[in-house]
Design an enzyme around this catalytic site. Structure first.
Site, PDB file in Angstrom:
ATOM      1  N   ASN A  13      16.287 -15.649  18.930  1.00  0.00           N
ATOM      2  CA  ASN A  13      14.967 -15.940  19.679  1.00  0.00           C
ATOM      3  C   ASN A  13      15.358 -16.372  20.997  1.00  0.00           C
ATOM      4  OD1 ASN A  13      12.275 -18.349  18.952  1.00  0.00           O
ATOM      5  ND2 ASN A  13      12.251 -16.588  19.915  1.00  0.00           N
ATOM      6  N   CYS A  75       8.663 -25.434  19.826  1.00  0.00           N
ATOM      7  CA  CYS A  75       9.721 -24.242  19.619  1.00  0.00           C
ATOM      8  C   CYS A  75      10.942 -24.698  18.962  1.00  0.00           C
ATOM      9  CB  CYS A  75       9.741 -23.687  20.945  1.00  0.00           C
ATOM     10  SG  CYS A  75      10.890 -22.115  20.720  1.00  0.00           S
ATOM     11  N   GLY A  76      11.115 -24.472  17.514  1.00  0.00           N
ATOM     12  CA  GLY A  76      12.336 -24.996  16.963  1.00  0.00           C
ATOM     13  C   GLY A  76      13.454 -24.262  17.466  1.00  0.00           C
ATOM     14  N   ASN A  77      13.752 -22.929  17.738  1.00  0.00           N
ATOM     15  CA  ASN A  77      14.908 -22.439  18.423  1.00  0.00           C
ATOM     16  C   ASN A  77      15.137 -23.108  19.909  1.00  0.00           C
ATOM     17  OD1 ASN A  77      15.614 -21.027  16.140  1.00  0.00           O
ATOM     18  ND2 ASN A  77      13.866 -19.530  16.647  1.00  0.00           N
ATOM     19  N   HIS A 166       0.439 -22.108  12.097  1.00  0.00           N
ATOM     20  CA  HIS A 166       1.399 -21.254  11.256  1.00  0.00           C
ATOM     21  C   HIS A 166       0.414 -20.745  10.148  1.00  0.00           C
ATOM     22  CE1 HIS A 166       5.244 -21.467  13.330  1.00  0.00           C
ATOM     23  NE2 HIS A 166       4.706 -22.355  13.648  1.00  0.00           N
ATOM     24  N   ASN A 197       0.746 -18.140  14.653  1.00  0.00           N
ATOM     25  CA  ASN A 197       1.885 -17.583  14.391  1.00  0.00           C
ATOM     26  C   ASN A 197       1.948 -17.184  13.148  1.00  0.00           C
ATOM     27  OD1 ASN A 197       3.334 -18.392  17.088  1.00  0.00           O
ATOM     28  ND2 ASN A 197       2.786 -20.370  16.282  1.00  0.00           N
ATOM     29  N   GLU A 215       4.837 -13.861  16.410  1.00  0.00           N
ATOM     30  CA  GLU A 215       4.412 -15.139  17.274  1.00  0.00           C
ATOM     31  C   GLU A 215       3.218 -15.026  18.195  1.00  0.00           C
ATOM     32  OE1 GLU A 215       7.586 -17.574  19.256  1.00  0.00           O
ATOM     33  OE2 GLU A 215       9.248 -16.901  17.798  1.00  0.00           O
ATOM     34  N   ARG A 216       2.290 -15.926  18.194  1.00  0.00           N
ATOM     35  CA  ARG A 216       1.210 -15.811  19.177  1.00  0.00           C
ATOM     36  C   ARG A 216       1.811 -15.727  20.463  1.00  0.00           C
ATOM     37  NH1 ARG A 216      -1.575 -21.832  19.580  1.00  0.00           N
ATOM     38  NH2 ARG A 216       0.325 -22.810  19.975  1.00  0.00           N
ATOM     39  N   CYS A 224      11.991 -17.607  14.446  1.00  0.00           N
ATOM     40  CA  CYS A 224      11.142 -18.704  14.700  1.00  0.00           C
ATOM     41  C   CYS A 224      11.473 -19.768  13.879  1.00  0.00           C
ATOM     42  CB  CYS A 224       9.549 -18.086  14.377  1.00  0.00           C
ATOM     43  SG  CYS A 224       8.406 -19.442  14.992  1.00  0.00           S
ATOM     44  N   GLY A 225      12.065 -20.867  14.710  1.00  0.00           N
ATOM     45  CA  GLY A 225      12.401 -22.145  14.029  1.00  0.00           C
ATOM     46  C   GLY A 225      11.214 -22.893  13.394  1.00  0.00           C
ATOM     47  N   THR A 226      10.117 -22.963  14.143  1.00  0.00           N
ATOM     48  CA  THR A 226       8.959 -23.699  13.365  1.00  0.00           C
ATOM     49  C   THR A 226       8.326 -23.021  12.472  1.00  0.00           C
ATOM     50  OG1 THR A 226       7.557 -22.654  15.166  1.00  0.00           O
ATOM     51  CG2 THR A 226       8.129 -25.265  15.628  1.00  0.00           C
ATOM     52  N   GLY A 227       8.456 -21.585  12.629  1.00  0.00           N
ATOM     53  CA  GLY A 227       8.078 -20.571  11.346  1.00  0.00           C
ATOM     54  C   GLY A 227       8.798 -20.854  10.171  1.00  0.00           C
TER      55      GLY A 227
HETATM   56  N1  LIG Z   1       9.719 -19.309  18.723  1.00  0.00           N
HETATM   57  C1  LIG Z   1       9.245 -20.810  18.499  1.00  0.00           C
HETATM   58  C2  LIG Z   1       7.691 -20.916  18.527  1.00  0.00           C
HETATM   59  C3  LIG Z   1       7.302 -20.588  19.854  1.00  0.00           C
HETATM   60  C4  LIG Z   1       5.836 -20.985  20.349  1.00  0.00           C
HETATM   61  C5  LIG Z   1       4.817 -20.224  19.338  1.00  0.00           C
HETATM   62  N2  LIG Z   1       4.865 -18.804  19.831  1.00  0.00           N
HETATM   63  C6  LIG Z   1       3.569 -20.760  19.707  1.00  0.00           C
HETATM   64  O1  LIG Z   1       2.780 -20.522  20.718  1.00  0.00           O
HETATM   65  O2  LIG Z   1       3.106 -21.695  18.837  1.00  0.00           O
HETATM   66  C7  LIG Z   1      10.122 -21.478  17.393  1.00  0.00           C
HETATM   67  O3  LIG Z   1      11.252 -21.046  17.245  1.00  0.00           O
HETATM   68  O4  LIG Z   1       9.479 -22.450  16.788  1.00  0.00           O
END
Ligand SMILES: N[C@@H](CCC[C@H](N)C(=O)O)C(=O)O
Length: 283
Positions: A13, A75-77, A166, A197, A215-216, A224-227
């Site tokens: 990412n 953004c987790g990553n 999410h 997302n 991802e949105r 995606c880290g949060t994902g």
């Molecule tokens: N890649 C990310 C999340 C980035 C933000 C996401 N697209 C949003 O708009 O909420 C991650 O690693 O968490």
């Protein structure tokens, strides 16, 4: 003007990182730069832009923008890469750092592997399944495996906030998915007024899952880290995975390890420098 940047990636990412201690960028300039620099043909190339700003309340503040210029709350990553950046640049001369985000401050513990790569463990905070926190336009309290109608069919969705919105969908397989079609059907659905997302997840065992993510604001990314945190939280809440143990999440760009408890979620993964450079920008 000439802008110095660092291109970094976490599990594939990738974002363009700008040192906001050197450049003061307004939100409008950042949105414009994100679109310009993230372009893989006419720019540097990346999933978006991250600005590392000074702040009094933490070691640094992270501002992140998706490839379409929209601002993400977390953004987790990227937060692992920001932690590596500020430790390498001696902005913070310690191994545990505090970084402020739009979804609150996060603590990150760094371990250097090589000069180019570190492993970072982030306290991501708890997941919230309350629909107003995501937000979802519905009078119900939660959507856990909720039958959700889209233009591409009906899917059981679990929605949650990891500081950003999410939706998690469990599937038999994810290789053959037409993600641009499917992801967009979720992202732009009227039930999600701030878009969403979406993680498409296969469960292998109580401690191992695979996922692809849409991802949105950026489309399909390699991770995606949060994902990954959202996918594990949804896996536990749906009874597929174990709480309070490390769970391996396989993503297209590599693996992340996630530990879920009701109190908080920990994420462990790499933060890697790809290259540094200078680019002429018109802002
Ligand atoms: N890649 C990310 C999340 C980035 C933000 C996401 N697209 C949003 O708009 O909420 C991650 O690693 O968490």
């Amino acid at each position: 003007m000439k802008l110095s940047f660092t291109k970094m990636q976490g599990a594939g990412n990738d974002y363009v990182y700008i040192n906001g201690f050197d450049y003061k960028l307004t939100a409008e300039q950042a949105e414009q730069l994100a679109i310009q620099l993230a372009d893989r043909h006419f720019g540097i190339g990346g999933d978006g832009l991250v600005i590392i700003d000074p702040t009094d309340s933490a070691d640094a503040r992270m501002r992140m923008y998706n490839a379409d210029g929209s601002e993400g709350r977390m953004c987790g990553n990227a937060i692992r890469c920001v932690a590596k950046y500020i430790v390498d640049a001696k902005i913070a001369e310690k191994e545990t750092v505090l970084i402020d985000t739009l979804s609150g401050p996060k603590t990150i513990v760094m371990n250097s592997v090589t000069p180019l790569e570190s492993i970072a463990t982030v306290d991501m905070g708890p997941a919230s399944f309350a629909l107003p926190d995501i937000p979802v336009t519905s009078k119900e309290e939660q959507w856990i495996a909720h039958p959700f109608d889209t233009s591409q069919g009906t899917f059981p969705i679990t929605t949650l906030s990891m500081g950003n919105p999410h939706g998690v969908v469990f599937m038999e397989e994810i290789e053959s998915l037409d993600l641009p079609k499917l992801g967009a059907a979720f992202e732009l659905h009227p039930s999600f007024p701030q878009r969403i997302n979406t993680e498409f997840v296969v469960v292998h065992s109580p401690t191992e899952i695979s996922m692809r993510v849409w991802e949105r604001g950026s489309g399909e990314t390699l991770a995606c880290g949060t994902g990954a945190c959202a996918a594990v939280a949804a896996s536990v809440v749906n009874g597929h995975c174990d709480p309070e143990t490390w769970i391996t999440v396989h993503l297209l760009g590599g693996d992340l390890d996630i530990y879920y408890s009701e109190e908080t979620i920990y994420m462990r993964g790499p933060a890697t420098i790809v290259f540094t450079g200078e680019i002429e920008v018109d802002i």
